[in-house]
Design an enzyme around this catalytic site. Structure first.
Site, PDB file in Angstrom:
ATOM      1  CD  GLU A 246      -2.080  -2.891  -3.835  1.00  0.00           C
ATOM      2  OE1 GLU A 246      -3.318  -2.880  -3.662  1.00  0.00           O
ATOM      3  OE2 GLU A 246      -1.299  -2.143  -3.240  1.00  0.00           O
TER       4      GLU A 246
ATOM      5  CG  HIS B 289      -5.579  -2.406  -0.119  1.00  0.00           C
ATOM      6  ND1 HIS B 289      -4.715  -2.177  -1.168  1.00  0.00           N
ATOM      7  CD2 HIS B 289      -5.308  -1.468   0.811  1.00  0.00           C
ATOM      8  CE1 HIS B 289      -3.953  -1.133  -0.878  1.00  0.00           C
ATOM      9  NE2 HIS B 289      -4.281  -0.693   0.311  1.00  0.00           N
TER      10      HIS B 289
ATOM     11  CB  SER C 276      -0.958  -0.041   1.211  1.00  0.00           C
ATOM     12  OG  SER C 276      -1.920   0.994   1.133  1.00  0.00           O
TER      13      SER C 276
END
Length: 327
Positions: A208, A279, A115
Site C-alpha cells: 500500500e 492510508h 505506514s
C-alpha cells in the site's frame, strides 16, 4: 492507568510507541480518552508529547520506547505505533532486534502499526522471524468520527483465530499458501538491499502507499522486481494507493490500472487488488509474518490467516471506540 481502565473486568494493557513522526495534539486529545473509556490501560503516554525536528523525539528517545519493554517482566498484550510519517528507518541499526524479537515471540504480544512503522515490523521479521500485525495506529482512533468498519476489523483481527477476509470484484483465479507479509511500498523499496527486508520465498506480499504518482509507484515496483523480490512471491495483494488524486502529467491514461498491468507482466504471479488496507479510514487488521492461504475464484478472493497470536477483548467496550467525540 486510568480508573476507567481499571474498572474493566479484563483491561487490555496497551503500550504506545512513537518511533516516527510528531503525533498531532488533536489526535492525542481524541484517541487517548476514547481508548481509556473503552477499557484499555494505556502505557507510555508521555512518548506522544515529544518533539524534535520533524520527529516524535530524538533517535535515542524513540529507541527507548521499544528498549524499555526489554526491562518489563511481563509485556503488555498490545504494543501500538502512534503514527507514521518518517523516522523508524533511522532506528534500525541501533535497535536490539534479537532481544525484541525473542520477547515478542515469547510473550505473544501483538505489535501493531503500518505506514512508516512497518520498517521496524519488517526488520523484526527479517532478523528474528517475529510476526506482528498490520493495523490501525493511535491516530486512527483520534478522528472525529472513527470508522465502524475499521474498529470492528481491529477487534476481530486481534481476537479471532484463523480469520477470513473476502475481497469482492474481478480477481485472478488462483490459490496458494505462504507467509503473509509486506506493508508500505515506499518503505519496503527503501529497505531493498539491506538486512532489514525479509527474504520470503513463496510469500504472499501485500503493498500500500499514499501520495505517490503512478510512475513513482511503478518505479518502486520495478526496484523490487530488479532486486528479485517480486518473482519469489506466490501472490501479490494491493491495498489502497489513493491514486484517484494523482493524474500523470504526460498521459492521463497512465493510471493505477496501467501500473497493475505492468506489475502482473514483470512479476509473473497473481496480483489481487482491492485489499482494504492503507492510508484510509476503512482499513482491516491483518497478521504480518504468519501463514495464510488464498483462493481467487474470478468473482473475488478469500484470504484466510492462520497460526497467529490473539488477545482476549471481552473487557473492551466497542461502542466507546466508535463514539463520535472523545469523552
Amino acid at each position: 492507568m486510568s480508573s476507567s481502565a481499571l474498572s474493566s473486568p479484563n483491561p487490555l494493557r496497551l503500550y504506545l510507541t512513537a518511533c516516527s513522526g510528531i503525533v498531532p495534539a488533536k489526535q492525542r486529545q481524541s484517541a487517548l480518552p476514547r481508548l481509556t473509556h473503552a477499557g484499555f490501560a494505556l502505557e507510555n503516554q508521555h512518548s506522544l508529547d515529544r518533539v524534535y525536528q520533524r520527529f516524535a523525539g530524538t533517535d535515542a528517545e524513540r529507541l527507548s520506547d521499544l528498549h524499555k519493554l526489554l526491562d518489563q517482566p511481563q509485556w503488555p498484550q498490545l504494543i501500538m505505533a502512534a503514527r507514521g510519517g518518517y523516522g523508524a528507518m533511522r532506528l534500525l541499526p541501533k535497535l536490539d532486534l534479537a532481544r525484541l524479537g525473542a520477547r515478542l515471540k515469547e510473550s505473544r504480544s501483538l505489535l501493531i502499526g503500518y505506514s512508516d512503522f512497518c520498517a521496524i515490523q519488517l526488520a523484526l521479521l527479517a532478523q528474528t522471524g517475529a510476526g506482528s500485525f498490520a493495523g490501525p495506529m493511535l491516530g486512527d482512533f483520534g478522528s472525529a468520527s472513527p470508522s465502524g468498519y475499521a474498529i470492528n476489523e481491529f477487534i476481530a483481527g486481534i481476537s479471532t483465530p484463523q480469520r477470513s477476509l473476502r475481497i469482492a470484484g474481478a480477481q485472478p483465479q488462483a490459490r496458494g499458501e505462504g507467509i503473509f507479509w509486506g506493508g508500505n511500498l515506499s518503505v519496503i523499496s527503501s529497505l531493498a538491499g539491506t538486512p532489514y527486508l525479509p527474504d520470503i520465498k513463496g510469500g504472499l506480499l501485500f503493498l500500500e502507499d499514499v501520495g505517490e504518482q503512478p510512475y513513482r509507484v511503478e518505479r518502486m515496483l520495478q526496484q523490487l522486481y530488479l532486486a528479485g523480490v517480486l518473482s519469489k512471491q506466490k501472490a501479490i495483494f494491493l491495498g489502497d494507493f489513493s491514486m484517484q488524486r494523482h493524474v500523470d502529467v504526460y498521459d492521463p491514461h497512465y493510471n493505477f490500472d496501467a501500473v497493475v498491468a505492468e506489475l502482473r507482466r514483470i512479476s509473473g504471479v497473481p496480483v489481487f487488488t482491492g485489499l482494504p488496507f492503507g492510508h484510509i479510514a476503512n482499513k482491516t487488521t491483518m497478521p504480518l509474518g504468519f501463514p495464510a492461504r488464498f483462493q481467487g475464484d474470478g468473482d473475488g478472493v478469500t484470504l484466510q490467516f492462520l497460526d497467529y497470536p490473539t488477545v482476549d477483548v471481552s473487557g473492551v467496550q466497542i461502542p466507546a471506540l466508535m463514539a463520535e467525540h472523545a469523552v
